[in-house]
Design a protein around this motif. Structure first.
Motif, PDB file in Angstrom:
ATOM      1  N   LEU A 176       0.843  -1.196   0.000  1.00 13.04           N
ATOM      2  CA  LEU A 176       0.000   0.000   0.000  1.00 13.04           C
ATOM      3  C   LEU A 176       0.879   1.247   0.000  1.00 13.04           C
ATOM      4  O   LEU A 176       1.836   1.342   0.774  1.00 13.04           O
ATOM      5  CB  LEU A 176      -0.911  -0.001   1.225  1.00 13.04           C
ATOM      6  N   LYS A 177       0.529   2.207  -0.856  1.00  9.40           N
ATOM      7  CA  LYS A 177       1.332   3.421  -0.980  1.00  9.40           C
ATOM      8  C   LYS A 177       0.423   4.648  -1.056  1.00  9.40           C
ATOM      9  O   LYS A 177      -0.644   4.604  -1.671  1.00  9.40           O
ATOM     10  CB  LYS A 177       2.198   3.377  -2.244  1.00  9.40           C
ATOM     11  N   ALA A 178       0.875   5.740  -0.436  1.00  8.71           N
ATOM     12  CA  ALA A 178       0.229   7.049  -0.584  1.00  8.71           C
ATOM     13  C   ALA A 178       1.293   8.027  -1.062  1.00  8.71           C
ATOM     14  O   ALA A 178       2.442   7.975  -0.610  1.00  8.71           O
ATOM     15  CB  ALA A 178      -0.372   7.517   0.736  1.00  8.71           C
ATOM     16  N   PHE A 179       0.908   8.923  -1.961  1.00  8.85           N
ATOM     17  CA  PHE A 179       1.873   9.797  -2.619  1.00  8.85           C
ATOM     18  C   PHE A 179       1.582  11.266  -2.311  1.00  8.85           C
ATOM     19  O   PHE A 179       0.435  11.659  -2.130  1.00  8.85           O
ATOM     20  CB  PHE A 179       1.830   9.587  -4.135  1.00  8.85           C
ATOM     21  N   SER A 180       2.640  12.058  -2.310  1.00 11.06           N
ATOM     22  CA  SER A 180       2.479  13.491  -2.055  1.00 11.06           C
ATOM     23  C   SER A 180       2.397  14.294  -3.342  1.00 11.06           C
ATOM     24  O   SER A 180       2.002  15.456  -3.324  1.00 11.06           O
ATOM     25  CB  SER A 180       3.651  14.013  -1.217  1.00 11.06           C
ATOM     26  N   ARG A 181       2.781  13.676  -4.470  1.00 11.47           N
ATOM     27  CA  ARG A 181       2.818  14.436  -5.714  1.00 11.47           C
ATOM     28  C   ARG A 181       2.663  13.520  -6.920  1.00 11.47           C
ATOM     29  O   ARG A 181       2.657  12.296  -6.800  1.00 11.47           O
ATOM     30  CB  ARG A 181       4.129  15.207  -5.816  1.00 11.47           C
ATOM     31  N   HIS A 182       2.585  14.138  -8.069  1.00 11.69           N
ATOM     32  CA  HIS A 182       2.394  13.465  -9.347  1.00 11.69           C
ATOM     33  C   HIS A 182       3.642  12.673  -9.733  1.00 11.69           C
ATOM     34  O   HIS A 182       4.765  13.098  -9.483  1.00 11.69           O
ATOM     35  CB  HIS A 182       2.102  14.547 -10.398  1.00 11.69           C
ATOM     36  N   GLY A 183       3.436  11.496 -10.343  1.00 11.05           N
ATOM     37  CA  GLY A 183       4.574  10.722 -10.819  1.00 11.05           C
ATOM     38  C   GLY A 183       4.158   9.314 -11.202  1.00 11.05           C
ATOM     39  O   GLY A 183       2.977   8.954 -11.161  1.00 11.05           O
ATOM     40  N   TYR A 184       5.138   8.517 -11.581  1.00  9.69           N
ATOM     41  CA  TYR A 184       4.920   7.119 -11.929  1.00  9.69           C
ATOM     42  C   TYR A 184       5.606   6.232 -10.897  1.00  9.69           C
ATOM     43  O   TYR A 184       6.714   6.542 -10.440  1.00  9.69           O
ATOM     44  CB  TYR A 184       5.490   6.803 -13.317  1.00  9.69           C
ATOM     45  N   ASP A 185       4.956   5.136 -10.536  1.00 13.24           N
ATOM     46  CA  ASP A 185       5.586   4.191  -9.625  1.00 13.24           C
ATOM     47  C   ASP A 185       6.794   3.564 -10.307  1.00 13.24           C
ATOM     48  O   ASP A 185       6.795   3.356 -11.529  1.00 13.24           O
ATOM     49  CB  ASP A 185       4.576   3.114  -9.221  1.00 13.24           C
ATOM     50  N   ASP A 186       7.818   3.254  -9.532  1.00 13.83           N
ATOM     51  CA  ASP A 186       9.055   2.745 -10.124  1.00 13.83           C
ATOM     52  C   ASP A 186       9.057   1.237 -10.311  1.00 13.83           C
ATOM     53  O   ASP A 186      10.056   0.661 -10.744  1.00 13.83           O
ATOM     54  CB  ASP A 186      10.267   3.176  -9.283  1.00 13.83           C
ATOM     55  N   ILE A 187       7.941   0.576  -9.987  1.00 13.01           N
ATOM     56  CA  ILE A 187       7.824  -0.871 -10.167  1.00 13.01           C
ATOM     57  C   ILE A 187       6.703  -1.150 -11.161  1.00 13.01           C
ATOM     58  O   ILE A 187       5.612  -0.578 -11.062  1.00 13.01           O
ATOM     59  CB  ILE A 187       7.532  -1.573  -8.825  1.00 13.01           C
ATOM     60  N   LEU A 188       6.959  -2.022 -12.132  1.00 15.01           N
ATOM     61  CA  LEU A 188       5.924  -2.370 -13.102  1.00 15.01           C
ATOM     62  C   LEU A 188       4.678  -2.882 -12.399  1.00 15.01           C
ATOM     63  O   LEU A 188       4.786  -3.590 -11.400  1.00 15.01           O
ATOM     64  CB  LEU A 188       6.454  -3.440 -14.067  1.00 15.01           C
ATOM     65  N   PRO A 189       3.498  -2.454 -12.885  1.00 21.16           N
ATOM     66  CA  PRO A 189       3.187  -1.817 -14.168  1.00 21.16           C
ATOM     67  C   PRO A 189       3.336  -0.301 -14.202  1.00 21.16           C
ATOM     68  O   PRO A 189       2.801   0.342 -15.107  1.00 21.16           O
ATOM     69  CB  PRO A 189       1.734  -2.218 -14.399  1.00 21.16           C
ATOM     70  N   SER A 190       4.046   0.286 -13.234  1.00 22.97           N
ATOM     71  CA  SER A 190       4.397   1.717 -13.253  1.00 22.97           C
ATOM     72  C   SER A 190       3.182   2.609 -13.502  1.00 22.97           C
ATOM     73  O   SER A 190       3.127   3.371 -14.462  1.00 22.97           O
ATOM     74  CB  SER A 190       5.465   1.976 -14.318  1.00 22.97           C
ATOM     75  N   LEU A 191       2.211   2.517 -12.604  1.00 27.27           N
ATOM     76  CA  LEU A 191       0.988   3.296 -12.754  1.00 27.27           C
ATOM     77  C   LEU A 191       1.230   4.770 -12.445  1.00 27.27           C
ATOM     78  O   LEU A 191       2.072   5.125 -11.621  1.00 27.27           O
ATOM     79  CB  LEU A 191      -0.098   2.749 -11.828  1.00 27.27           C
ATOM     80  N   LEU A 192       0.459   5.607 -13.114  1.00 28.17           N
ATOM     81  CA  LEU A 192       0.523   7.051 -12.902  1.00 28.17           C
ATOM     82  C   LEU A 192      -0.273   7.410 -11.649  1.00 28.17           C
ATOM     83  O   LEU A 192      -1.418   6.997 -11.484  1.00 28.17           O
ATOM     84  CB  LEU A 192      -0.059   7.768 -14.122  1.00 28.17           C
ATOM     85  N   HIS A 193       0.344   8.178 -10.753  1.00 24.11           N
ATOM     86  CA  HIS A 193      -0.359   8.636  -9.558  1.00 24.11           C
ATOM     87  C   HIS A 193      -0.268  10.152  -9.457  1.00 24.11           C
ATOM     88  O   HIS A 193       0.535  10.792 -10.133  1.00 24.11           O
ATOM     89  CB  HIS A 193       0.221   7.988  -8.295  1.00 24.11           C
ATOM     90  N   THR A 194      -1.115  10.713  -8.595  1.00 24.49           N
ATOM     91  CA  THR A 194      -1.102  12.147  -8.334  1.00 24.49           C
ATOM     92  C   THR A 194      -1.054  12.367  -6.826  1.00 24.49           C
ATOM     93  O   THR A 194      -1.034  11.411  -6.043  1.00 24.49           O
ATOM     94  CB  THR A 194      -2.360  12.835  -8.906  1.00 24.49           C
ATOM     95  N   ALA A 195      -1.085  13.635  -6.431  1.00 22.10           N
ATOM     96  CA  ALA A 195      -1.138  13.954  -5.003  1.00 22.10           C
ATOM     97  C   ALA A 195      -2.476  13.559  -4.398  1.00 22.10           C
ATOM     98  O   ALA A 195      -2.621  13.543  -3.172  1.00 22.10           O
ATOM     99  CB  ALA A 195      -0.894  15.448  -4.799  1.00 22.10           C
ATOM    100  N   ASN A 196      -3.452  13.226  -5.241  1.00 21.86           N
ATOM    101  CA  ASN A 196      -4.787  12.845  -4.770  1.00 21.86           C
ATOM    102  C   ASN A 196      -5.027  11.342  -4.835  1.00 21.86           C
ATOM    103  O   ASN A 196      -6.180  10.903  -4.803  1.00 21.86           O
ATOM    104  CB  ASN A 196      -5.862  13.550  -5.599  1.00 21.86           C
TER     105      ASN A 196
END
Length: 400
Positions: A176-196
């Motif tokens: 489980l991961k929560a992100f503070s900003r926009h980016g791609y995960d560094d592990i495949l399938p490298s999904l796009l995430h945002t701060a939301n």
């Protein structure tokens, strides 16, 4: 030349990364010493992501059924847990001091082993024999926890499955991961995430299969719980990616959106229809994902018991829109689960509008470097020759 490239980089970073949220996390907030009557402890991780106008709260609960509660509140709202009532599984034992602007829950209800005799690769409960693993009967433990400025990450494992004297080996785990900003995960399938948004990954490793099944595959049943209303809708959409830069060989993105029509409020799930069958994540070590839905369950509140959703909604589950989502793993000819004894499913869970796939920062910088700078040089050259021509004509008129 270097100053122009640097300017490109700064501008692109601003456009690409957008705003950030401030992450704060706590393990078992206010309930770290609470011991339930059955000897079990409350097991949850609470993450709040502060933004300029609101807070997104993520609660990852693995006390019984692993569940995720996403709640959006104003900046003054606080989480309130009645630990004793929560231990007893009572509805309404968790709430926010000033209510929520929006909320959405995902409950991992069960893992389904099915015998795919015809090697179809899709789960159809009416046509296959099944063996069910109820998620609350795994022994869930927190194995690792990272609390960083830009990322909060937890790894939870379910071992020693036991129900009615039936004991099964293998490992069911959640990352489980929560992100503070926009980016791609560094592990495949490298999904796009945002701060939301946050990310959830399910892994099934060396699960002990039913000896009566020769062609075992697995599926997971999850519940999606969102507010009900006359303007509420759940939409399923398949989008084509611009390229496969981040997930080689995969050009599709599945989006499940729970929306309040006419507003920006809503939740979404995004995932690529690919499951990796090895820790070495390559396109050669992958298989398909298929999904099916049952919307507006009439018995959804019964299925949601033993989860944070049941504890949060205070008997109002009857007034919520509950959907069942079955995700199965496999494709014809892939050798079934026994071929690798490993499978994954990764999805993002977020609030607001789901992000669209875009070219990466590196690709944009290269394009700007290869196309933008020559374009500027061309404009500069044209301007120079126009000015030169104008000055020559002016000089001729003065001399004439």
């Amino acid at each position: 030349m270097m100053s122009i490239r640097y300017l490109y980089f700064i501008v692109i970073c601003k456009v690409t990364w957008g705003y950030e949220r401030e992450l704060n996390s706590t393990i078992n907030p206010g309930c770290s010493n609470t011991l339930c009557k059955n000897g079990q402890k409350i097991s949850m991780i609470y993450v709040n992501a502060y933004g300029p106008e609101d807070i997104i709260h993520y609660i990852w609960d693995y006390t019984e059924k692993p569940s995720v509660l996403l709640a959006v509140t104003n900046l003054n709202s606080k989480l309130d847990i009645d630990c004793e009532k929560y231990c007893n599984g009572e509805s309404g034992s968790i709430k926010f001091s000033e209510g929520t602007l929006y909320n959405f829950s995902v409950v991992f209800n069960k893992i389904i082993e099915y015998n795919d005799k015809d090697d179809i690769g899709k789960y159809d409960p009416s046509k296959v024999e099944t063996n069910v693993f109820y998620m609350q009967n795994f022994n869930w433990k927190l194995r690792s926890f990272v609390d960083d400025k830009f990322l909060t990450e937890a790894y939870v494992t379910g071992e020693s499955y036991e129900r009615l004297n039936v004991v099964k080996g293998g490992l069911c785990s959640l990352s489980l991961k929560a992100f503070s900003r926009h980016g791609y995960d560094d592990i495949l399938p490298s999904l796009l995430h945002t701060a939301n948004s946050s990310q959830v990954e399910l892994q099934l490793e060396n699960i002990e299969m039913d000896k009566a099944f020769n062609n075992s595959r697995f599926a997971v049943e999850i519940l999606l719980i969102s507010p009900r209303g006359s303007n509420h809708s759940v939409e399923i959409d398949t989008k084509r990616s611009l390229d496969d830069e981040y997930a080689p060989g995969v050009f599709e993105m599945i989006e499940v959106a729970s929306k309040h029509l006419g507003t920006s409020r809503g939740a979404y799930m995004q995932y690529r229809p690919v499951s990796y069958t090895s820790m070495d994540r390559l396109i050669a070590n992958s298989t398909d994902i298929n999904q099916s839905f049952i919307f507006n369950l009439t018995n959804g509140w019964e299925k949601a018991n033993n989860s944070i959703a049941y504890r949060f909604y205070n008997f109002s589950l009857h007034n919520n829109f509950i959907s069942e989502m079955n995700v199965s793993f496999g494709a014809p000819g892939d050798g079934f689960y026994k071929n690798r004894n490993y499978t994954t499913w990764t999805f993002t869970l977020g609030y607001g509008k789901a992000p669209n796939q875009k070219f990466s920062l590196i690709v944009i910088v290269v394009l700007c470097d290869e196309l933008g700078i020559p374009f500027l040089l061309m404009i500069t050259g044209i301007t120079y020759f126009c000015c030169k021509h104008y000055m020559e004509q002016k000089r001729e008129r003065l001399l004439g």
